[in-house]
Enzyme design. Structure first.
Site, PDB file in Angstrom:
ATOM      1  N   GLU A 169       0.857  -1.188   0.000  1.00  0.00           N
ATOM      2  CA  GLU A 169       0.000   0.000   0.000  1.00  0.00           C
ATOM      3  C   GLU A 169       0.889   1.233   0.000  1.00  0.00           C
ATOM      4  O   GLU A 169       1.852   1.317   0.772  1.00  0.00           O
ATOM      5  CB  GLU A 169      -0.904   0.008   1.233  1.00  0.00           C
ATOM      6  CG  GLU A 169      -1.736   1.276   1.388  1.00  0.00           C
ATOM      7  CD  GLU A 169      -2.588   1.277   2.644  1.00  0.00           C
ATOM      8  OE1 GLU A 169      -2.979   2.369   3.103  1.00  0.00           O
ATOM      9  OE2 GLU A 169      -2.861   0.172   3.188  1.00  0.00           O
ATOM     10  N   GLU A 215      -2.810  11.649   2.706  1.00  0.00           N
ATOM     11  CA  GLU A 215      -3.557  11.141   3.846  1.00  0.00           C
ATOM     12  C   GLU A 215      -3.348  12.039   5.060  1.00  0.00           C
ATOM     13  O   GLU A 215      -2.269  12.585   5.277  1.00  0.00           O
ATOM     14  CB  GLU A 215      -3.140   9.711   4.194  1.00  0.00           C
ATOM     15  CG  GLU A 215      -4.029   9.048   5.226  1.00  0.00           C
ATOM     16  CD  GLU A 215      -3.687   7.590   5.469  1.00  0.00           C
ATOM     17  OE1 GLU A 215      -4.582   6.837   5.896  1.00  0.00           O
ATOM     18  OE2 GLU A 215      -2.515   7.208   5.244  1.00  0.00           O
TER      19      GLU A 215
END
Length: 437
Positions: A238, A243
């Site tokens: 990932e 974020e």
């Protein structure tokens, strides 16, 4: 001749003469005239950005256009891709729901704000990285699947399918040609808050993913992200490109992998990055409580409200044999090769990456494979909820518990829907490039 013409008409004529051969269709000219007419009523400093918006689909060089026609999958065409009904510009705007009206207003106003920030000049360069997939304009949502499962990060959220998201005004393309992904703003809910999570149908084990965004979700309780992910998490790896949570202003880029992936140091100078390591040097999800190897951006306009107020920006994530690297450029500082659709990471104009994870400690072919790109906005959950009462992170000088008067994230999210009018993505484009020397 140009001396006697208004500046907006001069720019209009120059744009027409610079279009690649075969582009001078009546549709392009009609849209150009309409766009130029709107631009003329604005302050001069916004013209460059707005014209770039209008011509975003034709700034790719002729060589790149040729590569697109060579049996490549490009999700900017009219035919719908498998798993998607091809949500278009009428998706949200045609809805009679109050959510659609509110979101449409958000998307349009943001585009104007971004224009005022200015931009760099696009300039095509020679590059081995070729465009293989583009999501922009009225066909942005073609080639994406709408996720409707339970939130893997345990947020108080329900993700809608494409039809429901369109009907609720939570997923559409606005009048500026930008994709908007919003959340429900109803007060005093008895269930989870509705939102959108989408995943590209395509998968790549190497490439450059470039996000050009004008606005991202922000505010206490929110947890937005844009990332790429492989199958059988965390085996396929990932890469979190964008974020953060709550009121944060500095983006955090992170990788999560199987055991065996590490970085050699926590020193930014040694790593050759501009960001700060915040998660340690072991990137294995199972051995770090899913924390992975995080790097916080040094830019205080790289996330949240600060990003939005600054007119947005561009993120580039590169995955190849050398490892993983992530760059961020605020609006007005984007390299000309990136704006032109001919990205070349070897150019000095790209500058120092925000974050990078070298192949010397984390072999990409071992830890990353078959990556799809994902957008989502969740609420509370394992991160935003856990730090509800915390402060001290850039942007979060006061905790959300203190700022809102609610003792828990969940209570606030359920009650205060009107607090989430800024919890939306407005995206100009997502483009994916493959190395084809």
């Amino acid at each position: 001749m140009f001396r006697s013409l208004p500046i907006h008409l001069v720019l209009f004529l120059l744009e027409l003469t610079s279009l690649p051969r075969g582009i001078h269709s009546s549709n392009i000219i009609s849209r150009t005239i309409h766009s130029t007419h709107q631009i003329a009523s604005r302050h001069t400093k916004v013209i460059a950005r707005d014209l770039r918006l209008a011509f975003g689909a034709v700034l790719v060089s002729e060589a790149t256009q040729q590569s697109l026609n060579n049996n490549r999958t490009v999700y900017c065409k009219s035919s719908a891709a498998p798993g998607s009904s091809g949500l278009g510009s009428s998706g949200g705007q045609g809805s009679s729901s109050s959510g659609s009206s509110e979101s449409s207003s958000q998307g349009t106003s943001t585009s104007t704000k971004s224009a005022a920030a200015g931009s760099s000049t696009a300039s095509a360069v020679s590059t081995p990285w070729k465009l293989v997939e583009a999501h922009n304009g009225s066909d942005f949502f073609q080639g994406w699947s709408f996720f409707t499962g339970s939130d893997p990060t345990h947020g108080v959220v329900d993700y809608l399918d494409e039809n429901d998201a369109s009907s609720a005004g939570l997923a559409y393309v606005n009048s500026a040609g930008n994709a908007v992904m919003a959340v429900d703003t109803t007060n005093n809910l008895t269930g989870n808050r509705k939102s959108v999570r989408i995943t590209t149908n395509s998968q790549y084990s190497q490439g450059i993913w470039i996000l050009d965004a004008l606005h991202m979700p922000t505010g206490c309780g929110t947890w937005p992200a844009f990332w790429t992910n492989g199958p059988n998490w965390p085996a396929g790896g990932e890469i979190d490109i964008v974020e953060g949570v709550n009121d944060y202003t500095n983006n955090q880029a992170t990788i999560h992998t199987n055991p065996g992936c590490t970085i050699s140091s926590s020193n930014s100078t040694v790593l050759g990055i501009s960001g700060t390591v915040v998660g340690g040097t072991n990137c294995a999800a199972a051995e770090t409580g899913n924390q992975g190897c995080g790097v916080r951006s040094s830019s205080d306009v790289s996330f949240g409200a600060a990003f939005n107020n600054n007119g947005g920006g561009v993120y580039a994530s590169k995955l190849d044999d050398t490892g993983v690297s992530i760059h961020f450029w605020p609006t007005g500082q984007v390299p000309s090769d990136v704006l032109a659709g001919t990205p070349n990471p070897s150019l000095t104009a790209w500058g120092t990456p925000l974050a990078q994870w070298s192949s010397s400690g984390c072999n990409p072919s071992t830890f990353f494979s078959d990556h799809s790109a994902i957008f989502d906005t969740t609420f509370c959950g394992d991160w935003a909820g856990d730090v509800w009462s915390a402060s001290g992170i850039p942007g979060q000088e006061q905790s959300c518990a203190q700022r809102t008067g609610y003792s828990t994230c969940e209570a606030f999210v359920m009650a205060e829907g009107s607090a989430f009018t800024q919890a939306y993505w407005e995206v100009e484009s997502v483009k994916i490039y493959q190395y084809q020397p």
